[in-house]
Scaffold this active site. Structure first.
Site, mmCIF file in Angstrom:
data_model
loop_
_atom_site.group_PDB
_atom_site.id
_atom_site.type_symbol
_atom_site.label_atom_id
_atom_site.label_comp_id
_atom_site.label_asym_id
_atom_site.label_seq_id
_atom_site.Cartn_x
_atom_site.Cartn_y
_atom_site.Cartn_z
ATOM 1 N N GLU A 42 0.917 -1.232 -0.066
ATOM 2 C CA GLU A 42 -0.050 0.056 -0.105
ATOM 3 C C GLU A 42 0.770 1.098 -0.026
ATOM 4 O O GLU A 42 1.734 1.330 0.807
ATOM 5 C CB GLU A 42 -0.830 0.004 1.362
ATOM 6 N N GLU A 93 -4.528 -6.712 2.499
ATOM 7 C CA GLU A 93 -3.337 -7.475 3.002
ATOM 8 C C GLU A 93 -3.459 -8.803 2.663
ATOM 9 O O GLU A 93 -2.261 -9.302 1.927
ATOM 10 C CB GLU A 93 -2.917 -7.410 4.473
ATOM 11 N N GLN A 147 2.063 -2.075 5.592
ATOM 12 C CA GLN A 147 2.171 -0.460 6.109
ATOM 13 C C GLN A 147 2.538 -0.321 7.747
ATOM 14 O O GLN A 147 3.594 0.501 7.715
ATOM 15 C CB GLN A 147 1.094 0.384 5.626
ATOM 16 N N ASP A 151 1.408 -4.469 12.086
ATOM 17 C CA ASP A 151 0.257 -4.957 12.801
ATOM 18 C C ASP A 151 -0.706 -5.395 11.971
ATOM 19 O O ASP A 151 -1.734 -6.199 12.198
ATOM 20 C CB ASP A 151 -0.162 -3.827 13.698
ATOM 21 N N ILE A 178 -0.597 -7.151 9.265
ATOM 22 C CA ILE A 178 -0.354 -8.406 8.908
ATOM 23 C C ILE A 178 -1.508 -9.326 9.063
ATOM 24 O O ILE A 178 -1.575 -10.327 8.315
ATOM 25 C CB ILE A 178 1.052 -8.793 9.107
ATOM 26 N N HIS A 183 -0.448 -0.130 16.396
ATOM 27 C CA HIS A 183 0.930 0.448 15.492
ATOM 28 C C HIS A 183 2.137 0.256 16.320
ATOM 29 O O HIS A 183 3.028 1.014 16.567
ATOM 30 C CB HIS A 183 0.684 1.994 15.251
HETATM 31 C C1 LIG Z 1 -5.875 -3.194 7.529
HETATM 32 C C2 LIG Z 1 -5.136 -1.946 7.328
HETATM 33 N N1 LIG Z 1 -4.300 -1.782 6.506
HETATM 34 C C3 LIG Z 1 -3.700 -0.527 6.339
HETATM 35 C C4 LIG Z 1 -4.011 0.236 7.180
HETATM 36 C C5 LIG Z 1 -3.119 1.854 7.042
HETATM 37 N N2 LIG Z 1 -3.996 2.891 6.431
HETATM 38 C C6 LIG Z 1 -4.842 3.755 7.451
HETATM 39 S S1 LIG Z 1 -5.678 4.887 6.678
HETATM 40 C C7 LIG Z 1 -5.173 4.326 5.092
HETATM 41 C C8 LIG Z 1 -5.777 4.880 3.890
HETATM 42 C C9 LIG Z 1 -7.262 4.779 3.945
HETATM 43 O O1 LIG Z 1 -7.914 5.534 2.873
HETATM 44 P P1 LIG Z 1 -9.516 5.712 2.758
HETATM 45 O O2 LIG Z 1 -10.044 4.223 3.062
HETATM 46 O O3 LIG Z 1 -9.882 6.072 1.341
HETATM 47 O O4 LIG Z 1 -9.787 6.507 3.814
HETATM 48 P P2 LIG Z 1 -9.397 8.160 4.091
HETATM 49 O O5 LIG Z 1 -8.072 8.206 4.872
HETATM 50 O O6 LIG Z 1 -9.156 8.713 2.754
HETATM 51 O O7 LIG Z 1 -10.469 8.728 4.734
HETATM 52 C C10 LIG Z 1 -4.243 3.240 4.933
HETATM 53 C C11 LIG Z 1 -3.745 2.483 4.048
HETATM 54 C C12 LIG Z 1 -4.769 0.503 8.128
HETATM 55 N N3 LIG Z 1 -5.000 1.187 8.858
HETATM 56 N N4 LIG Z 1 -5.353 -0.955 8.293
#
Ligand SMILES: Cc1ncc(C[n+]2csc(CCOP(=O)(O)OP(=O)(O)O)c2C)c(N)n1
Ligand SMILES: [Mg+2]
Lengths: 380, 337
Positions: B38, B69, B91, B94, B96, B138
């Protein structure tokens, strides 16, 4: 007794409520002047909360990452305004104001309402013991069983199955609660999103999945996470309605979400409401500088021209609910956190948040020993 | 000016730069290698480990994946099944857990259930560890989940030199690997070091002695190595000489280095950041008890996180995680036993 209702709409059919509504019969047209002015104030409140936290962090009075909801306020306010106190919500990282906006209509200060107080939310932001989660987990990872707010983890889309389970149980108990789950568009790529919406569709559960499509998931644009023109198109795979709302227009969000909520409450099942919006800054404030590199600046400029506060003001003027000097009193729109001042907001909003922040600053940290508590329920 | 070009670069590099260099060099060396995760392309990764990769290698080999994931790991397995080497970034480590089934049931068992027909060069890597106020999701060190799934290499480097050498070794090993990067070390200037310009690897399964000592042995990995080093310095003042072993790879584990040290010190404290119950410290203690019982003058001890999640705010976080003070206290008890 089966808890699965037998009535339902055919796949892909737009919601009857939407299909049949004329301009005048839209739910938002039935809102009173007082309702509309309250909505306007709630937009200011959500905006001010965001701007104020950014300012507090710049002043060094606040630590931790901020995920701004700037420019996405119309989704929160519009989606929550028509809910009943008995309904549930599950907000995510970009929805911090949802915790205090829930069930706040004309009763921001009522301690018995089914939403969090500004004091509780600020105590959480500042990591103090008076937070509903006693500062065990950060930012939006709080909730309240009694106020019907589902406690999220970091794992994106992880609360949708929980939401489905909650309303399944509510049905068994004879309740008529609906649950609104909030999700970013990027999070709809998660396997658990599919598993949960599928479950809700199979059981015709009252789960309304709001997709806040702000065009970006961290540094990844929407088209790299979702292959269909609209994220709402995912609904077709479940045979449920997928609606698209203008996420900048609080009344359009209100109309679409109300239609989905009524559909759900009457036993017809879940739906997806995609609200098209635009992320104002970086993913979190740690990303503001890097975002300038991966995001075209014209996009940011263009987005700013459709500020939800301005769009709401225009509607109110059009309907004769605001006029002349009154309409021009507080101009918070199109201002970034560094440009806006307290004078851009109604005093009631500033005072409300001042109270929350004052409370948070005076609330103590939890005792270290709490770190080892509540791993298990203790049985006497 | 061209004359000085042959000089070796004596610039100190941090842990993050070392990792990035490992990826870039392996991508250049092996045109069958793919990176996916990601936000690893356009953004260059949440922490910047993959910065520059997209520009150099293009979007076929550097994939900005949807937030999923299980798919990131499962598709990596398929790519590897068909001849590719894959780095899959989580990313945060956690997350995973969202790809758990694809790791423990699909990837880890592939070689076994195909009687060796298939081997999977897949490295799943991501930022791990506490002490940064990252809260429950985290901050995790969930290495034990994967040590408990036969078929996976498990690696936790603690220095820039090792980070680069171990990542390269893991990518060339041919077995699936879960690679834990300590995010608190990414940009820590104090541990930056000069690392060779020439290609090198740090072989999997070799522990290293970070500090020699005669009275007690600390065995640890990751961030805990630094806590053990600080504890050793404290103990030195109290007249106790501690040896510090950094095992670097959990699977495979270099037991010999541990037993050799024990034959000198006869006392051991094992330290890890993960919770105690079924943590890797417990595994090391069990092996010592089985294989080196006669070398012991005191019960082998553990310092670990309490059996709790990692809470957010500082006083709570420090309460549950191992600290230098806790290590010193347990070491003194063990030394005096
Ligand atoms: C399972 C998981 N994978 C990765 C992340 C890391 N992460 C946190 S916010 C985010 C982006 C989220 O994008 P979106 O769903 O469009 O929400 P926005 O932040 O744009 O409101 C990512 C990849 C996470 N929190 N949980
Ligand atoms: Mg988004």
């Amino acid at each position: 007794m089966s808890v699965i209702p037998t009535t339902g709409t055919a796949a892909f059919e737009p919601l009857a409520e939407i299909a049949e509504s004329t301009n005048d019969s839209r739910p938002s047209q039935l809102l009173t002047k007082e309702d509309c002015l309250e909505i306007f104030n709630q937009l200011y409140l959500a905006r001010y909360f965001d701007i104020r936290l950014i300012k507090e962090k710049k002043r060094g009075r606040l630590r931790g990452t901020l995920y701004s909801s700037h420019n996405q306020e119309a989704i929160l306010v519009g989606a929550l305004f028509g809910l009943k106190a008995t309904d549930w919500i599950s907000p995510i990282h970009r929805d911090m104001p949802a915790f205090f906006l829930k069930d706040s209509k004309f009763q921001w200060d009522d301690p018995t309402r089914s939403g969090m107080s500004i004091e509780e939310v600020c105590a959480q932001v500042w990591g103090k013991v008076d937070s509903p989660g006693r500062a065990r987990d950060n930012w939006s990872h709080i909730g309240s069983k009694s106020k019907r707010i589902i406690h999220s983890t970091s794992m994106l889309a992880g609360t949708i199955p929980v939401a489905a389970g909650v309303v399944y149980a509510d049905r068994m108990n004879g309740g008529d609660a609906v649950v609104l789950t909030f999700n970013g568009e990027g999070s709809t790529a998660q396997g658990i999103f599919h598993e949960a919406v599928n479950f809700a569709a199979v059981h015709k559960l009252p789960v309304v999945t709001i997709v806040e499509n702000n065009q970006w998931a961290y540094g990844t644009p929407v088209h790299m996470g979702c292959p269909t023109p609209d994220v709402a198109d995912r609904a077709h795979g479940y045979g449920i309605p997928g609606l698209v709302a203008d996420g900048q227009d609080v009344f359009d969000v209100y109309d679409k979400v109300m239609a989905a909520v009524e559909h759900a409450r009457s036993g017809k099942g879940p739906s997806i409401v995609e609200c098209k919006t635009f992320r104002a800054y970086g993913h979190g404030d740690h990303d503001d500088d890097r975002a300038m590199k991966y995001r075209p600046s014209e996009e940011i400029e263009k987005g700013r021209t459709r500020d939800p506060i301005a769009i709401c003001r225009e509607s109110l003027i059009e309907r004769g609910f605001l006029s002349g000097a009154e309409a021009e009193q507080y101009i918070a729109e199109r201002k970034s956190a560094s440009e806006a001042t307290n004078d851009d907001f109604p005093p009631v909003v500033v005072e409300y948040l001042n109270r929350g922040i004052e409370f948070a600053l005076n609330s103590p940290l939890p005792n270290a020993e709490e770190g080892a508590m509540w791993v298990f329920k203790e049985n006497a | 000016m061209a004359a000085i070009a042959a000089e070796p670069t004596l610039v100190k590099k941090n842990y993050l730069t070392a990792l990035r260099e490992a990826l870039i060099e392996e991508m250049r060396r092996n045109d069958q290698m793919i990176c996916q995760g990601e936000d690893i392309g356009m953004l260059g990764g949440a922490f910047g480990v993959t910065e520059g990769l997209l520009d150099e290698f293009g979007s076929t080999r550097v994939i900005d994946a949807p937030i999923a994931e299980a798919a990131i790991i499962g598709t990596a397995v398929g790519m590897a099944l068909n001849g590719k080497t894959v780095m899959a970034e989580m990313q945060f480590i956690d997350f995973i857990s969202c790809g758990f089934d694809q790791i423990v049931n699909m990837m880890a068992t592939y070689h076994y259930r195909t009687a060796g027909e298939v081997n999977l060069p897949v490295v799943v890597r991501g930022p791990a560890g506490g002490y940064g106020g990252g809260a429950l999701y985290h901050s995790q060190m969930n290495e034990a989940w994967f040590c408990h799934s036969p078929g996976l290499r498990v690696v936790v480097p603690s220095t820039p030199y090792d980070a680069k050498g171990l990542l390269k070794a893991a990518l060339r090993d041919g077995n699936p690997c879960i690679f834990f990067e300590i995010k608190e070390l990414y940009r820590k200037n104090e541990i930056a070091e000069v690392i060779p310009d020439e290609d090198y690897i740090v072989p999997l399964g070799q522990a290293v002695i970070r500090k020699e000592g005669t009275d007690i042995t600390f065995v640890s990995y990751g961030q805990s190595v630094y806590h053990c080093m600080s504890a050793a310095a404290e103990l030195e003042k109290l007249g106790v000489s501690a040896e510090v072993i950094d095992i670097r790879t959990l699977v495979p584990l270099d037991e010999e280095t541990i037993y050799k040290s024990l034959s000198k010190t006869n006392r051991v404290v094992v330290v890890n950041e993960a919770p105690m119950t079924c943590g890797f410290a417990g595994e090391i203690v069990a092996r010592i008890a089985n294989n080196a019982f006669n070398l012991l003058d005191a019960p082998p001890a553990r310092v670990t996180r309490l059996d709790t999640p990692v809470p957010w705010v500082k006083p709570l976080e420090l309460h549950v995680l191992p600290s230098v003070e806790k290590i010193v206290r347990v070491a003194l008890q063990t030394a005096k036993y």
